[in-house]
Design a protein around this motif. Sequence first.
Motif, short mmCIF file in Angstrom:
data_model
loop_
_atom_site.label_atom_id
_atom_site.label_comp_id
_atom_site.label_asym_id
_atom_site.label_seq_id
_atom_site.Cartn_x
_atom_site.Cartn_y
_atom_site.Cartn_z
N PRO A 136 0.80 -1.23 0.00
CA PRO A 136 0.00 0.00 0.00
C PRO A 136 0.84 1.28 0.00
O PRO A 136 0.50 2.22 -0.71
N LEU A 137 1.92 1.29 0.76
CA LEU A 137 2.75 2.51 0.85
C LEU A 137 3.30 2.87 -0.53
O LEU A 137 3.20 4.01 -0.98
N ALA A 138 3.88 1.88 -1.21
CA ALA A 138 4.47 2.13 -2.53
C ALA A 138 3.42 2.61 -3.52
O ALA A 138 3.67 3.50 -4.33
N TYR A 139 2.21 2.02 -3.43
CA TYR A 139 1.18 2.38 -4.39
C TYR A 139 0.61 3.77 -4.13
O TYR A 139 0.26 4.49 -5.06
N GLY A 153 14.12 6.92 -4.35
CA GLY A 153 15.24 6.24 -4.99
C GLY A 153 16.15 5.57 -3.98
O GLY A 153 16.47 4.39 -4.10
N PHE A 154 16.53 6.33 -2.94
CA PHE A 154 17.39 5.77 -1.89
C PHE A 154 16.65 4.69 -1.11
O PHE A 154 17.18 3.61 -0.86
N ALA A 155 15.39 5.00 -0.71
CA ALA A 155 14.62 4.06 0.09
C ALA A 155 14.43 2.74 -0.63
O ALA A 155 14.51 1.66 -0.02
N SER A 156 14.22 2.79 -1.95
CA SER A 156 13.98 1.56 -2.70
C SER A 156 15.23 0.71 -2.80
O SER A 156 15.16 -0.51 -2.98
N VAL A 198 7.06 4.82 -10.20
CA VAL A 198 7.82 5.62 -11.16
C VAL A 198 9.16 6.08 -10.59
O VAL A 198 10.14 6.19 -11.30
N TRP A 199 9.19 6.32 -9.26
CA TRP A 199 10.39 6.88 -8.66
C TRP A 199 11.33 5.83 -8.07
O TRP A 199 12.40 6.16 -7.58
N SER A 200 10.94 4.55 -8.07
CA SER A 200 11.79 3.52 -7.50
C SER A 200 13.12 3.44 -8.25
O SER A 200 13.15 3.55 -9.48
N LYS A 201 14.18 3.22 -7.49
CA LYS A 201 15.54 3.15 -8.07
C LYS A 201 15.82 4.33 -8.99
O LYS A 201 16.35 4.18 -10.09
N PHE A 202 15.44 5.50 -8.52
CA PHE A 202 15.65 6.77 -9.24
C PHE A 202 15.04 6.75 -10.63
O PHE A 202 15.56 7.36 -11.56
N GLY A 203 13.93 6.04 -10.80
CA GLY A 203 13.24 6.02 -12.08
C GLY A 203 13.93 5.19 -13.13
O GLY A 203 13.83 5.46 -14.33
N PRO A 230 12.72 10.36 -14.76
CA PRO A 230 12.18 11.03 -13.57
C PRO A 230 13.25 11.72 -12.72
O PRO A 230 12.94 12.68 -12.01
N LEU A 231 14.50 11.25 -12.80
CA LEU A 231 15.57 11.88 -12.03
C LEU A 231 16.04 13.17 -12.69
O LEU A 231 16.28 14.17 -12.03
N PHE A 232 16.14 13.16 -14.00
CA PHE A 232 16.67 14.33 -14.71
C PHE A 232 15.60 15.40 -14.96
O PHE A 232 15.90 16.58 -15.06
#
Lengths: 150, 127
Positions: free
Chosen positions: A52-55, A98-101, A113-118, A125-127
């Motif tokens: 749920p948190l990720a979603y 990104g860091f948390a993932s 979308v933002w996991s592992k810095f996109g 998403p990072l740039f």
Amino acid sequence: MQTVKSQELTRPESTGRTSGFGRTLVFIYAIFAIAATARGVFQLLTKFHEAPLAYFLSLFSGIVYIIATIALAQKGQVWEKVAIVTLCVELAGVLLIGFASILDSKAFPHDTVWSKFGMGYLFIPLFLPIIGLWWLNKNKTNEIVQHEDF
Amino acid sequence: MNFWLTMFILAVSLFSMVACAVDAIRKRPPGDVSTFSLGLAWLGLLGHVILSIVLTTQGSHAVKSTAEFWAYLITVFLIPPAAVFWSLLERTAQSSWTLSGVNIVVIIMVLRMAELWYGTYLGAFTH
């Protein structure tokens, strides 16, 4: 003839924040708004219990992209400020998630979308917020006020 | 899903992506070749929508996720017209970059749809 002329005169063309590259930026943001929001809604509807948190963060990123798209497309100082704040939130979000993932991959399965810095989205998403903030800085208010008071 | 239709969309989009990028690099708004090739890719997507409806009525469905497949299909179908509209409002070299980027989105989404339908990306090439 006269109406055509006056239209040309009142159109502040190709130098403002919402013109030229700004329009391409708006379109990229619109694509990410659709992608992230659709993904978030879909995940919450079909597999809410899994993560749920990720979603919710997926949906949150979608909303951030929607606000950014609108703010970047609208003229005026207020929207400029909204755009700056939203893009800062976006940059903070992609860095934090990104860091948390990477640190806790269980809480963040690789489908936001933002996991592992996109990474799943070619790191766009990072740039994107960095490019967006550069663009906003390049077209600061004192330059566009002249166009708006036209 | 039809292998040749997927290949057609991918090939035309790839061509259109390059054509739009060439326009952009030459600092020109999207030319006839760029715009019409994107239009041709969109006709391919229209065919994709029709074929998907026909296959669904015949009892076929996506191996992975039917809902996700249709979400992708409807979205990818709407994006090129929206992009062309957006690029016509202000015709600059930047609109060429926008249309070039749209082709990348189409390519990625068509590949993802093939994966959803067959179960693997390679499925599109082996069926």
